[in-house]
Design an enzyme around this catalytic site. Structure first.
Site, short mmCIF file in Angstrom:
data_model
loop_
_atom_site.label_atom_id
_atom_site.label_comp_id
_atom_site.label_asym_id
_atom_site.label_seq_id
_atom_site.Cartn_x
_atom_site.Cartn_y
_atom_site.Cartn_z
N ARG A 55 34.60 57.08 31.30
CA ARG A 55 34.51 56.06 32.35
C ARG A 55 34.29 54.69 31.71
O ARG A 55 34.85 53.68 32.13
CB ARG A 55 33.38 56.38 33.34
CG ARG A 55 33.11 55.23 34.28
CD ARG A 55 32.28 55.55 35.53
NE ARG A 55 31.32 56.61 35.38
CZ ARG A 55 30.17 56.52 34.71
NH1 ARG A 55 29.81 55.40 34.11
NH2 ARG A 55 29.36 57.56 34.63
N TYR A 110 46.74 38.40 50.87
CA TYR A 110 47.06 39.81 51.11
C TYR A 110 46.07 40.40 52.13
O TYR A 110 44.86 40.18 52.03
CB TYR A 110 46.95 40.55 49.76
CG TYR A 110 47.24 42.02 49.83
CD1 TYR A 110 48.53 42.48 50.03
CD2 TYR A 110 46.22 42.95 49.68
CE1 TYR A 110 48.80 43.83 50.10
CE2 TYR A 110 46.48 44.31 49.73
CZ TYR A 110 47.77 44.74 49.95
OH TYR A 110 48.03 46.08 50.00
N ASP A 203 45.19 35.50 42.22
CA ASP A 203 45.89 36.78 42.32
C ASP A 203 47.33 36.51 41.88
O ASP A 203 48.09 35.85 42.58
CB ASP A 203 45.82 37.27 43.78
CG ASP A 203 46.51 38.61 43.99
OD1 ASP A 203 47.45 38.93 43.23
OD2 ASP A 203 46.13 39.32 44.94
N LYS A 228 52.52 46.73 41.49
CA LYS A 228 53.72 45.96 41.77
C LYS A 228 54.50 45.72 40.46
O LYS A 228 54.92 46.67 39.84
CB LYS A 228 53.35 44.67 42.50
CG LYS A 228 52.28 44.87 43.58
CD LYS A 228 52.74 45.69 44.78
CE LYS A 228 51.61 46.13 45.71
NZ LYS A 228 50.70 45.10 46.17
#
Ligand SMILES: *Cc1c(COP(=O)(O)O)cnc(C)c1O
Length: 411
Positions: A55, A110, A203, A228
């Site tokens: 992790r 978004y 972003d 994306k």
């Protein structure tokens, strides 16, 4: 991209090589998929290269994080951090805030970004202001002494508004923040230090690092939905943060480990494979989109084409200055509103009717019914999301075939 700041060569070379070297055990040229949860220690607390538990750190992820840091020009002190989704990357940033902090958002962010702030973090009593950031005076007007985070997307979705990153940075620097309140304790580790100046986050999902590097224009943090363009093949969900500041990287890394929204090694491997072709894919996305935008602009059934590469785009000059090319996203208003746009969406064959964007295959969608349906009709109208608005994510197929498909769908 700043000259002389290319530790791994030019962009195309960095895509393929940054962060990656042959595997020391075998010489394998590809970074292996380290499918392991833990690492064996030579003596209690003695681990190799900081690898103790996956992790916290995994070698496949480390290679990808270094690759993305190089692509975003994070510099010698900076770092990349990869998450299990774009929204998980956002969550890591919001964990840096304290109750009552003020957050400024560009008006058409978004939907999932707004939902996280408005719903998930509502209990924190954050003060959230949305503003049209194409007008810097409006941004200046909403800054408060308590502003700790300024969040923008450029180009935006679906109106493809282009925001002047360096201009917003000047506004942020001109603000006079109040001393950060709240408990500041050494026990909080890196999170104990107050955020003195508002952080500017960009972003960069729609542009990808191929088209712009916001860190070189003053952004403190770049966020990507790697789902994306970075992933680019519509086959994974992931997110990333990149910063030039070692102190900020330490805070973000602390939360990444403590909250734990990390990606699996296989997804990291797939993204490393994807970034090797990012420059080639993006150039084709841009070339195809420019050709299609110019063609659509002349089409009698189309009322309006929104594409930053067209002279008719309101921020075309800014886009030409700020971006290396204009991207693969186009929005169009079909004459006659809902019925003709629905017909177009039903009649395409090569374009697939689906949400998401940035993959090699072309997608088409209707924001008012699909991606932006959760925004009330009146707010959609204010943002310019017309019932005839159709959004194209132009893929890297043959441009002539794509035009022929649109021609058939519109005829
Ligand atoms: C998709 C998207 C996100 C969210 O990313 P996920 O990977 O879906 O969590 C954030 N910002 C923008 C601009 C996006 O398009």
């Amino acid at each position: 991209m700043a000259e002389g700041q290319e530790p791994h060569g030019k962009f195309a070379t960095r895509c393929i090589h940054a962060g990656q070297s042959p595997d020391p055990t075998t010489g394998a040229i590809m970074t292996p998929v380290y499918m392991t949860s833990t690492f064996v220690q030579a003596s209690p607390g003695v681990f190799k290269d900081g690898y103790d538990y996956a992790r916290s750190k995994n070698p496949t992820r480390t290679a990808l994080e270094a690759n993305l840091a190089a692509l975003e020009d994070a510099g010698p002190e900076g770092a990349g951090l990869v998450f299990s989704s774009g929204l998980a990357a956002m969550d890591c940033v919001l964990h840096q805030l304290r109750a009552g902090d003020h957050v400024v958002l560009s008006d058409d962010v978004y939907g999932g970004t707004f939902r996280q702030l408005d719903k998930v973090y509502r209990h924190l009593g954050l003060d959230v202001t949305r503003v049209d950031m194409t007008n810097l005076d409006l941004v200046r007007g909403v800054m408060k002494p308590t502003t700790r985070l300024v969040w923008l997307e450029t180009p935006s979705n679906p109106m493809l508004k282009v925001i002047d990153i360096a201009g917003v940075k000047r506004v942020v620097e001109g603000a006079s923040p109040a001393p950060a309140p709240g408990v500041r304790s050494a026990e909080l580790g890196p999170l104990g230090a107050p955020i003195e100046k508002p952080l500017l986050l960009v972003d960069n999902t729609f542009a990808s690092p191929y088209l712009q590097n916001p860190l070189t224009q003053g952004a403190d943090i770049v966020l990507h939905s790697c789902t994306k363009y970075i992933g680019g093949h519509s086959d994974l969900v992931a997110g990333a943060l990149v910063t030039r500041s070692a102190a900020l990287a330490e805070r973000l890394r602390y939360v990444q480990n403590a909250v734990g929204a990390v990606p699996g090694a296989m997804d990291c491997f797939m993204m490393l494979r994807s970034t090797k072709t990012l420059h080639v894919r993006m150039q084709r996305h841009c070339d195809n989109a420019m050709g299609i935008a110019q063609w659509l602009e002349k089409h009698p059934r189309i009322e309006k084409v929104i594409y930053p590469g067209l002279a008719s785009h309101p921020q075309h000059a800014l886009a030409a200055r700020q971006m290396r090319a204009f991207g693969g996203m186009i929005s169009v208003v079909v004459k006659g509103g809902l019925a003709p746009s629905r017909r177009m969406l039903e009649r395409v064959r090569l374009f697939s009717l689906a949400e998401s964007l940035g993959g090699v295959e072309s997608l088409i969608e209707h924001p008012a019914i699909m991606t932006h349906a959760s925004i009330p009709a009146e707010a959609r109208r204010v943002l310019g999301i017309d019932d005839g608005l159709v959004r194209l994510s132009v893929g890297i197929e043959d441009a002539g075939d794509l035009v022929a498909d649109l021609e058939r769908a519109l005829s």
